[in-house]
Design a protein around this motif. Structure first.
Motif, mmCIF file in Angstrom:
data_model
loop_
_atom_site.group_PDB
_atom_site.id
_atom_site.type_symbol
_atom_site.label_atom_id
_atom_site.label_comp_id
_atom_site.label_asym_id
_atom_site.label_seq_id
_atom_site.Cartn_x
_atom_site.Cartn_y
_atom_site.Cartn_z
ATOM 1 N N HIS A 212 0.733 -1.144 0.153
ATOM 2 C CA HIS A 212 0.083 -0.183 0.081
ATOM 3 C C HIS A 212 0.964 1.271 0.022
ATOM 4 O O HIS A 212 0.638 2.118 -0.596
ATOM 5 N N THR B 67 -6.532 3.182 -7.401
ATOM 6 C CA THR B 67 -5.692 3.512 -6.590
ATOM 7 C C THR B 67 -5.964 4.919 -6.033
ATOM 8 O O THR B 67 -5.449 5.104 -4.795
ATOM 9 N N CYS C 258 -4.127 -4.839 -1.133
ATOM 10 C CA CYS C 258 -3.889 -3.405 -1.023
ATOM 11 C C CYS C 258 -4.459 -2.762 -2.229
ATOM 12 O O CYS C 258 -4.764 -1.517 -1.963
ATOM 13 N N THR D 180 -7.700 -1.509 -0.127
ATOM 14 C CA THR D 180 -7.365 -0.364 0.768
ATOM 15 C C THR D 180 -7.004 0.681 -0.090
ATOM 16 O O THR D 180 -7.562 1.975 0.364
ATOM 17 N N LEU D 181 -6.371 0.795 -1.051
ATOM 18 C CA LEU D 181 -6.172 1.952 -2.054
ATOM 19 C C LEU D 181 -7.421 2.510 -2.467
ATOM 20 O O LEU D 181 -7.696 3.756 -2.289
#
Length: 370
Positions: free
Chosen positions: A39, A193, A230, A233-234
């Motif tokens: 991340h 992202t 990730c 999460t991004l």
């Protein structure tokens, strides 16, 4: 039981520490070194994702524009060749079949990039709706591979393996027939992202060449392979929706706060009347951001309470690696939440206070060079 599919990079992932999991019928890396490390690499330097599991559907024919205008919520009438638009494909009731990107090659040719978990459902829907139009629908998913290189150093690293001047590619634009590491590719300035970066499409058996060349080109800067962990999460920090969470068959794009991509002034598209009525009557639910005040990570589908009464549910929640705080998104009753500053999240058997905060949780100025 159907056999899980593998991308052309499966052997590379396996040999380089990728922790493989099943996702949408595919064997995919969820992480390598670790979610936090990957991340931060994307936010600070560059990370690279294998996204070959995504679906690619080409729509061609003299009624291609009329068809996608009818099929999708955005307005493609003034779109130019080489441009990309984000859009929704909706059911007549206003819920979402899928969210996708539309690449315009010509007025009679478009590429639709759809979510891995929805490929067959989307294809069935598109083919059914295409019967009334003079168009060909071609599923190119099994022969098209894709990677995403994302982060502030993405352009600098990618430029080392291509003669194409990448600064000429504006945000949400693409170039076809670009040679990258000796391979003919389509490259677009897009991503999932919240960072600058590119998505690169190749023939199935040529992706590994491009992947390895980019990893080599970025090794001095600390480029990292990045997994599905990730990626989530991004996109979550950047306020980008995930199908089945912020949008779904039961959650319309206007409820989820993505009304900008729903052009209600268009003559017609599937779901138009339902979405218009929703807007006119007052959108019943609203997507809000919150930060936990007490201990606990808000997980998807946890109940959201106000004064002991359920008013909605969490769509996504994480310890945000960038903010280092427990934050989440929740779909709640719009009228009830008005004027409120705090809510309660039911985390297993305990109720934990949270405060409402603006979204997206993270915003970066993505390059828009021309």
């Amino acid at each position: 039981m159907t056999e899980e599919k593998r991308t052309p990079l499966y052997q590379w992932h396996d040999a380089n520490g990728g922790k493989m999991v099943e996702y949408a019928g595919w064997q995919m890396p969820v992480q390598y070194e670790g979610l936090m490390s990957e991340h931060h690499a994307v936010r600070q330097k560059a990370g690279m994702f294998d996204v070959s599991h995504m679906g690619e559907v080409r729509v061609k024919g003299k009624e291609a524009l009329s068809f996608i205008q009818h099929l999708l919520t955005n307005d493609f009438s003034s779109m130019k060749d080489g441009e990309i638009l984000y859009t929704f494909m909706c059911y007549p009731e206003g819920g979402v079949v899928d969210d996708l990107l539309v690449y315009r090659f010509a007025q009679d040719e478009y590429l639709l990039v759809i979510n891995a978990g929805n490929v067959q459902k989307d294809l069935d829907w598109i083919n059914e709706k295409a019967q009334k139009f003079e168009v060909d629908v071609i599923d190119e998913s099994d022969r098209t591979a894709e990677l995403a290189i994302q982060g502030p150093l993405a352009e600098e690293i990618t430029q080392r393996v291509t003669d194409q001047n990448l600064s000429e590619i504006k945000f949400f634009n693409f170039k076809d027939h670009v040679t990258i590491a000796g391979v003919k590719c389509l490259i677009s300035r897009t991503g999932y992202t919240g960072e600058d970066g590119f998505e690169i499409y190749t023939k199935w058996d040529e992706l590994e060449t491009v992947w390895k060349a980019l990893m080599k080109a970025g090794e001095d800067e600390g480029i990292q392979p990045a997994g599905l962990g990730c990626r989530d999460t991004l996109r979550f920090e950047a306020g980008l929706p995930l199908y089945g969470h912020e949008i779904s068959k039961d959650i319309s794009p206007v409820e989820a706060g993505y009304g900008f991509f729903v052009k209600l002034k268009k003559d017609d598209f599937i779901g138009l009347e339902a979405l218009k009525k929703q807007k006119e009557a007052g959108i019943p639910r609203k997507l809000v951001g919150f930060e936990m005040l007490g201990k606990g990570i808000p997980r998807s589908e946890y109940d959201v309470l106000l004064e002991g009464e359920k008013i909605g549910f969490v769509t996504t929640g994480y310890v945000s690696p960038t903010l280092n705080k427990n934050v989440g998104l929740a779909l709640v009753d719009r009228k009830t939440i008005e004027g409120q500053e705090q809510i309660t999240i039911q985390i297993r058997k305990k109720q934990v206070e949270a405060k409402l905060i603006p979204t997206p949780f993270y915003r970066k100025n993505t390059k828009s060079k021309g």
